[in-house]
Design an enzyme around this catalytic site. Sequence first.
Site, PDB file in Angstrom:
ATOM      1  N   LYS A 169      -7.272  -9.707   2.331  1.00  0.00           N
ATOM      2  CA  LYS A 169      -7.953  -8.739   2.644  1.00  0.00           C
ATOM      3  C   LYS A 169      -9.569  -8.287   1.083  1.00  0.00           C
ATOM      4  CE  LYS A 169      -5.800  -6.134   5.813  1.00  0.00           C
ATOM      5  NZ  LYS A 169      -6.177  -6.359   7.297  1.00  0.00           N
ATOM      6  N   TYR A 195       3.063  -6.755  -0.834  1.00  0.00           N
ATOM      7  CA  TYR A 195       1.077  -7.320  -0.012  1.00  0.00           C
ATOM      8  C   TYR A 195       1.125  -8.644  -0.461  1.00  0.00           C
ATOM      9  CZ  TYR A 195      -2.404  -5.410   3.038  1.00  0.00           C
ATOM     10  OH  TYR A 195      -3.187  -5.201   4.067  1.00  0.00           O
ATOM     11  N   ILE A 213      -3.687   0.600  15.338  1.00  0.00           N
ATOM     12  CA  ILE A 213      -4.730   1.032  14.716  1.00  0.00           C
ATOM     13  C   ILE A 213      -5.691   0.450  15.768  1.00  0.00           C
ATOM     14  CG2 ILE A 213      -6.448   1.207  13.224  1.00  0.00           C
ATOM     15  CD1 ILE A 213      -4.445   0.544  10.839  1.00  0.00           C
ATOM     16  N   ARG A 216       2.796   3.576  10.366  1.00  0.00           N
ATOM     17  CA  ARG A 216       3.687   2.555  10.767  1.00  0.00           C
ATOM     18  C   ARG A 216       3.356   2.007  11.791  1.00  0.00           C
ATOM     19  NH1 ARG A 216       9.543   5.742  11.398  1.00  0.00           N
ATOM     20  NH2 ARG A 216      10.166   2.722  12.082  1.00  0.00           N
TER      21      ARG A 216
END
Length: 259
Positions: free
Chosen positions: A166, A159, A20, A196
């Site tokens: 987070k 997760y 990202i 991905r």
Amino acid sequence: MLNLSGKNALVTGIANNRSIAWGIAQQLHAAGANLGVTYLPDEKGRFEKKVRELVEEPIAPSIFVPCDVQNDEQIQEAFNTVADKWGKLDILIHCLAFADKEGLSGDFSAISRQAFSQALEISTYSLGRLAGAAKPLMNEGGSIVTLTYLGGVRAIPNYNLMGVAKAGLEMSVRYLAAEMGPHNIRVNAISAGPIRTLASSAVGGILDMIHHVEEVAPLRRTVTQTEVGNAAAFLCSDLASGITGQVLYVDAGYEIMGM
Ligand code: NAD
């Protein structure tokens, strides 16, 4: 118009062309920003070579330095380089995270003390640490953007540990925004839909999650690195001058759905 010319931007978290952070770096570059890139060094220098080959031509970073966020000396050296070469920093992109595999599947209650602290140190504490190092260099104001995920506010299958990291990261954004606002430094997070990447491939069932998003999200798809990059460029620009302490969802609308 979105214009970042004259802005110096330090981007962390590029590992490969799926990262990202790479999508963000390209969009900051397209908007005219002057780029600096940090990479996570390894003993054989393979990461350095890989990242260098990826970024060198397309964005020509004027700074390229190692920065393992578990290493205080490397952090200091990276920001010393920014001070020496640029004199001021305008944009900091925090786009990194790590959790051991044991924290990304199975029972949450079985996560070891060591895995828990390592994930929180790398993925959460590092935001404040890097922001603190950036603060004196953001002497004309600045923008700090980090990356989060819906698993920080809802229990998403597998997760697990990263969800706690987070949640802490999103709260860190609010406290940092409160601290740094008087210096005209804005701090925001982007909550991206599942993509991905190397990091996401460690999360059990990530492909199922992407398929689910493609079926349920209002836009009937997940998002791309470029879309996240565009949102980051916006948050770093003067167009977002009134926005701080926020979590912006760039997830094709999935977050609003009840399933
Ligand atoms: P990625 O694997 O491309 O990037 C993760 C980066 O973290 C890598 O560049 C890696 O070198 C870096 N890193 C790990 N440990 C580090 C350390 N000790 N010091 C410095 N850097 C370190 O994966 P990505 O999906 O692009 O992840 C980037 C960010 O986006 C992460 O915060 C991730 O949680 C977040 N995010 C990802 C998704 C997704 O679905 N891929 C969704 C929402 C948020």
